[in-house]
Design a protein around this motif. Structure first.
Motif, PDB file in Angstrom:
ATOM      1  N   ASN A 158       1.077  -1.098   0.294  1.00 23.30           N
ATOM      2  CA  ASN A 158       0.098  -0.181  -0.120  1.00 23.30           C
ATOM      3  C   ASN A 158       0.841   1.238   0.114  1.00 23.30           C
ATOM      4  OD1 ASN A 158      -1.930   1.300   0.616  1.00 23.30           O
ATOM      5  ND2 ASN A 158      -1.833   1.523   2.532  1.00 23.30           N
ATOM      6  N   HIS A 159       1.253   1.663  -1.008  1.00 27.01           N
ATOM      7  CA  HIS A 159       2.613   2.491  -1.148  1.00 27.01           C
ATOM      8  C   HIS A 159       1.310   4.132  -1.782  1.00 27.01           C
ATOM      9  CE1 HIS A 159       5.985   5.202  -2.518  1.00 27.01           C
ATOM     10  NE2 HIS A 159       6.362   4.344  -1.838  1.00 27.01           N
ATOM     11  N   SER A 160       1.123   4.005  -2.374  1.00 23.47           N
ATOM     12  CA  SER A 160       0.501   5.198  -2.865  1.00 23.47           C
ATOM     13  C   SER A 160      -0.842   5.862  -1.635  1.00 23.47           C
ATOM     14  CB  SER A 160      -0.410   5.132  -4.374  1.00 23.47           C
ATOM     15  OG  SER A 160      -0.506   6.129  -4.484  1.00 23.47           O
ATOM     16  N   PRO A 331       7.466   7.657 -13.872  1.00 17.29           N
ATOM     17  CA  PRO A 331       6.771   8.713 -12.232  1.00 17.29           C
ATOM     18  C   PRO A 331       6.760   8.265 -10.630  1.00 17.29           C
ATOM     19  CG  PRO A 331       4.601   8.479 -14.043  1.00 17.29           C
ATOM     20  CD  PRO A 331       5.657   6.927 -14.135  1.00 17.29           C
ATOM     21  N   HIS A 332       7.205   8.781  -9.946  1.00 13.32           N
ATOM     22  CA  HIS A 332       7.245   8.424  -8.803  1.00 13.32           C
ATOM     23  C   HIS A 332       6.415   9.422  -7.989  1.00 13.32           C
ATOM     24  CE1 HIS A 332       8.772   6.355  -5.139  1.00 13.32           C
ATOM     25  NE2 HIS A 332       9.267   8.126  -4.340  1.00 13.32           N
ATOM     26  N   GLY A 333       6.676  10.591  -7.332  1.00  8.29           N
ATOM     27  CA  GLY A 333       5.845  12.086  -7.216  1.00  8.29           C
ATOM     28  C   GLY A 333       4.856  11.943  -8.211  1.00  8.29           C
ATOM     29  N   PRO A 500      13.416   7.738   6.900  1.00 10.31           N
ATOM     30  CA  PRO A 500      12.509   8.630   6.605  1.00 10.31           C
ATOM     31  C   PRO A 500      12.312   8.652   5.575  1.00 10.31           C
ATOM     32  CG  PRO A 500      14.496   9.636   7.184  1.00 10.31           C
ATOM     33  CD  PRO A 500      14.413   8.315   7.552  1.00 10.31           C
ATOM     34  N   HIS A 501      10.546   8.647   5.181  1.00 13.28           N
ATOM     35  CA  HIS A 501      10.395   8.014   3.471  1.00 13.28           C
ATOM     36  C   HIS A 501       9.335  10.113   4.004  1.00 13.28           C
ATOM     37  CE1 HIS A 501      10.753   4.722   2.026  1.00 13.28           C
ATOM     38  NE2 HIS A 501      10.829   4.565   3.070  1.00 13.28           N
ATOM     39  N   TYR A 502       8.415  10.594   3.577  1.00 12.97           N
ATOM     40  CA  TYR A 502       7.455  11.397   3.555  1.00 12.97           C
ATOM     41  C   TYR A 502       7.339  12.196   5.156  1.00 12.97           C
ATOM     42  CZ  TYR A 502       3.763  14.845   2.764  1.00 12.97           C
ATOM     43  OH  TYR A 502       3.700  16.600   1.791  1.00 12.97           O
TER      44      TYR A 502
HETATM   45  S1  RUQ Z   1       8.852   7.052  -0.879  1.00 15.49           S
HETATM   46  S2  RUQ Z   1      11.395   8.558  -1.347  1.00 15.49           S
HETATM   47 CU1  RUQ Z   1       7.608   5.413   0.059  1.00 15.49          CU
HETATM   48 CU2  RUQ Z   1       9.555   8.277  -2.366  1.00 15.49          CU
HETATM   49 CU3  RUQ Z   1      10.224   6.763  -0.318  1.00 15.49          CU
END
Ligand code: RUQ
Ligand code: CUA
Length: 672
Positions: A158-160, A331-333, A500-502
């Motif tokens: 569940n990343h997003s 794309p990531h962010g 740490p991430h966000y």
């Molecule tokens: S993500 S940088 Cu879960 Cu960008 Cu960490």
């Protein structure tokens, strides 16, 4: 000259030097100006101006720091057990970590989101995501404790998540791994990915008054990886944007096979439309299993409920619900500007940063300016939605946040820097190095309608040579930048808990005065609470023994217990009778296969103990609570299973026996 600067800087604040640790003079002179210490110095006894809520990554926890000092204030246990606080060890908190898989003691928390009203932080709650066993948690900022956890069916990784709309109407969660839906047979060949795997977006509603979460609906999407997301705000309120990678739909060697296409997608979801479809009964009821765990502050206990149904909307069939915006490259962010006019896509492998215009997107949709469809979802023409591209920004863009002056700040993992650019003309204005390899960054209020724009923090993955070595594993770290001027200025390094991430930064004033100081004893509705020492007792129910115990400076009641037998399960229900701020008592018992309890004033917590041998077992308070804390102790006598030692308990009355007078013992020689 170089040395002189460093010395001056040393004099300004010894404390600052302690924080920076092994920072080399060479580095310091390159990156730190002489006034940095003054900018971050928070005098002893003074409060910080901001709270910084930082995800712990693979620690599964969240931590709260003060800014600008970088002082660690608290680690908040969320998805992992925490023996220090008894979280996941006390009977009351165990249900918080229950899932459809049973008790899961660990997870991977990447992103934090503060609740919002009208697009600004309201200081009520902070949400966190679990990547491993998909869940979303809500932490109450009155208590800094996890109040609720909801599991997500049809999801994996569940990343997003947990990104939320401008009035906290919904917290969303996009699945990173696509998987066969839970109600289908998942026992299929992995290489049938394209046919059998689906990507699911979850919309969790949040009740305005008390924050209570419900899984409102899910949207079933094509099978690829959803990475991050942001809600529209202002003009784009009602929409949600999700970055997607692996639109190649690869199921092996993704580092090669998911980097084939020039462009992946940002998925634009019209969630107001989804609500209409939901009302019109267009959703399909799917039978699933997921846990929903809630902590009740009056019973001081969590309950876990397994839910069995979810409503799923199909993105393929329901028109005008979803659109794809092509976005270069993996794309990531996916970040939305304060006005909601611009959507920034950060392609990890892209040489530019595309900025999309929300108004242009609507026009493109209206004109049906599509280049095709993907599994029934229209794909908009890139050039038509594009507002412009930031040229030569850096290498490996990941995340973007905004200030109050029309600027954006993007983190670059590969070129290890933060780059400031203007949202309107897309010109790069400034760049500063990070030490090293920044992942997320956050600006104070940087995802709100009204960013504060005073500070930016970079969260770095690598810290070789920044701190004293600590063996093979080195600390991750945060770096604080003053962004109030034209040029960004590095002013502080501080190590962080976990990876740490966000993170998010909120004004302290929004939160600090709401802090719960203690729980009221007369509101304690715990089933096994002892409200006062007169209520304490020990009760045997077959092989289960309930100890109704109290703690107050500086004793437990009872503190002598006899008649416990091998084969018993003993539950110590300890009520802290204090009614004052910051007077916890602890409870530890020798040999227990468990952690301590740390019981806040007015609270009841329970430690389960199964004696493993006959003998004398000490108990003691683990939290230094008074000058006589070390006297806060007791004994539990364990007898063999068949013993006829009666069950007794006492405080202060079980006085020393003269030798030879012990019950059942006849020793003529010592009789007086
Ligand atoms: S993500 S940088 Cu879960 Cu960008 Cu960490
Ligand atoms: Cu109670 Cu120490």
């Amino acid at each position: 000259m170089k040395n002189l600067n460093f010395k001056q800087w040393l004099f300004i604040s010894i404390a600052f030097v302690f924080l920076v640790g092994s920072c080399k003079p060479k580095n310091a002179n390159n990156t730190i100006s002489a006034d940095a210490a003054l900018k971050t110095y928070v005098a002893p006894g003074k409060y910080d101006e901001f709270y910084n809520f930082v995800s712990g990554g693979f620690s599964g926890q969240m931590s709260a720091y003060g800014l600008p000092s970088g002082r660690l204030l608290r680690v908040i246990p969320v998805f992992s057990v925490d023996p220090e606080k008894g979280y996941g060890f006390s009977e009351e908190t165990k249900p918080m970590l229950n899932t459809s898989h049973g008790f899961v003691p660990w997870d991977d928390l990447h992103h934090v989101q503060l609740s919002k009203t009208n697009g600004d932080y309201d200081g009520k709650w902070v949400f966190g995501n679990a990547n491993n066993t998909p869940r979303v948690a809500r932490i109450d900022l009155k208590t800094f404790r996890t109040a609720e956890i909801i599991e997500l069916p049809n999801s994996a990784g569940n990343h997003s998540s947990p990104f939320l709309t401008e009035n906290t109407e919904y917290v969303v969660a996009g699945t990173r791994f696509s998987v066969p839906p839970d109600d289908t047979n998942g026992d299929v060949p992995i290489n049938t990915y394209k046919k059998n795997f689906k990507g699911t977006l979850s919309f969790i509603s949040v009740k305005k008054e008390d924050g209570k979460m419900e899984l409102a609906f899910q949207i079933q999407c094509p099978g690829f990886n959803f990475d991050l997301s942001r809600a529209g705000k202002g003009v784009s309120h009602g929409w949600f944007f999700f970055s997607c990678y692996n639109t190649e739909q690869a199921n092996t060697l993704l580092e090669v096979n998911a980097s084939q296409k020039d462009k992946d997608f940002i998925l634009a979801v019209n969630w107001k439309k989804a609500e209409e479809y939901l009302k019109a009964g267009k959703g399909r009821k799917q039978s699933v299993r997921y846990a929903h765990n809630t902590y009740n502050e009056n019973t001081h206990s969590a309950t876990s409920e397994i839910k069995t149904e979810v409503i799923v909307l199909d993105s393929k069939e329901l028109k005008d619900l979803c659109y794809f915006i092509p976005c270069p490259k993996s794309p990531h962010g996916c970040d939305v500007s304060p006005t909601g006019e611009y959507i920034v896509g950060s392609g990890k492998l892209a040489a530019i940063i595309p900025v999309f215009g929300f108004a242009k997107m609507l026009k493109t949709i209206q004109a049906k300016d599509f280049i095709g469809t993907f599994e029934g979802i229209p794909v908009l023409k890139y050039e038509s939605v594009l507002y412009g591209e930031v040229k030569k920004p850096g290498l490996g863009p990941l995340h973007t946040e905004f200030d109050n002056k029309g600027n954006a700040y993007t983190s670059f993992f590969v070129s290890s820097e933060v780059v400031k650019w203007n949202i309107k003309d897309l010109k790069v204005l400034d760049r500063v190095p990070t030490y090293y390899s920044v992942g997320h960054l956050c600006v104070a209020g940087g995802d709100t309608k009204n960013p504060n724009g005073k500070y930016l923090v970079a969260y770095n993955k690598i810290t070789k040579d920044r701190y004293l070595p600590t063996g093979p594993e080195l600390s991750q770290s945060a770096q604080l930048y003053d962004i109030s001027g034209d040029k960004m200025q590095l002013i502080l390094d501080f190590p962080t808990i976990g990876e740490p991430h966000y993170a998010q930064i909120a004004p302290a004033d929004l939160i600090k005065n709401n802090s719960t100081k203690f729980y009221k004893l007369d509101e304690n509705k715990h089933k096994y609470a002892s409200i006062g020492e007169g209520a304490t007792k020990v009760v045997r129910e077959g092989k289960t023994v309930h100890v109704y115990m109290t703690a107050i400076r500086s004793h437990f009641s009872p503190d002598n217990i006899e008649g416990i037998k091998m084969g018993d399960d003993v539950y110590f229900h300890v009520t802290n009778l204090e009614q004052d701020w910051d007077v916890p008592h602890g409870f530890g018992i020798k040999g227990a296969a468990n952690a301590e309890l740390l019981i806040m004033p007015g609270e009841t917590q329970t430690l389960k103990w199964t004696p493993d041998r006959v003998g004398m077992v000490p108990i003691y308070c683990t939290d230094f609570c008074s000058a006589l804390h070390q006297e806060m102790q007791g004994y539990v006598r364990v007898s063999p299973a068949g013993s006829n030692v009666p069950l007794t308990f006492s405080l202060g009355t079980n006085m020393p026996k003269v030798e030879g007078e012990e019950k059942g013992e006849k020793n003529e020689k010592n009789k007086k």
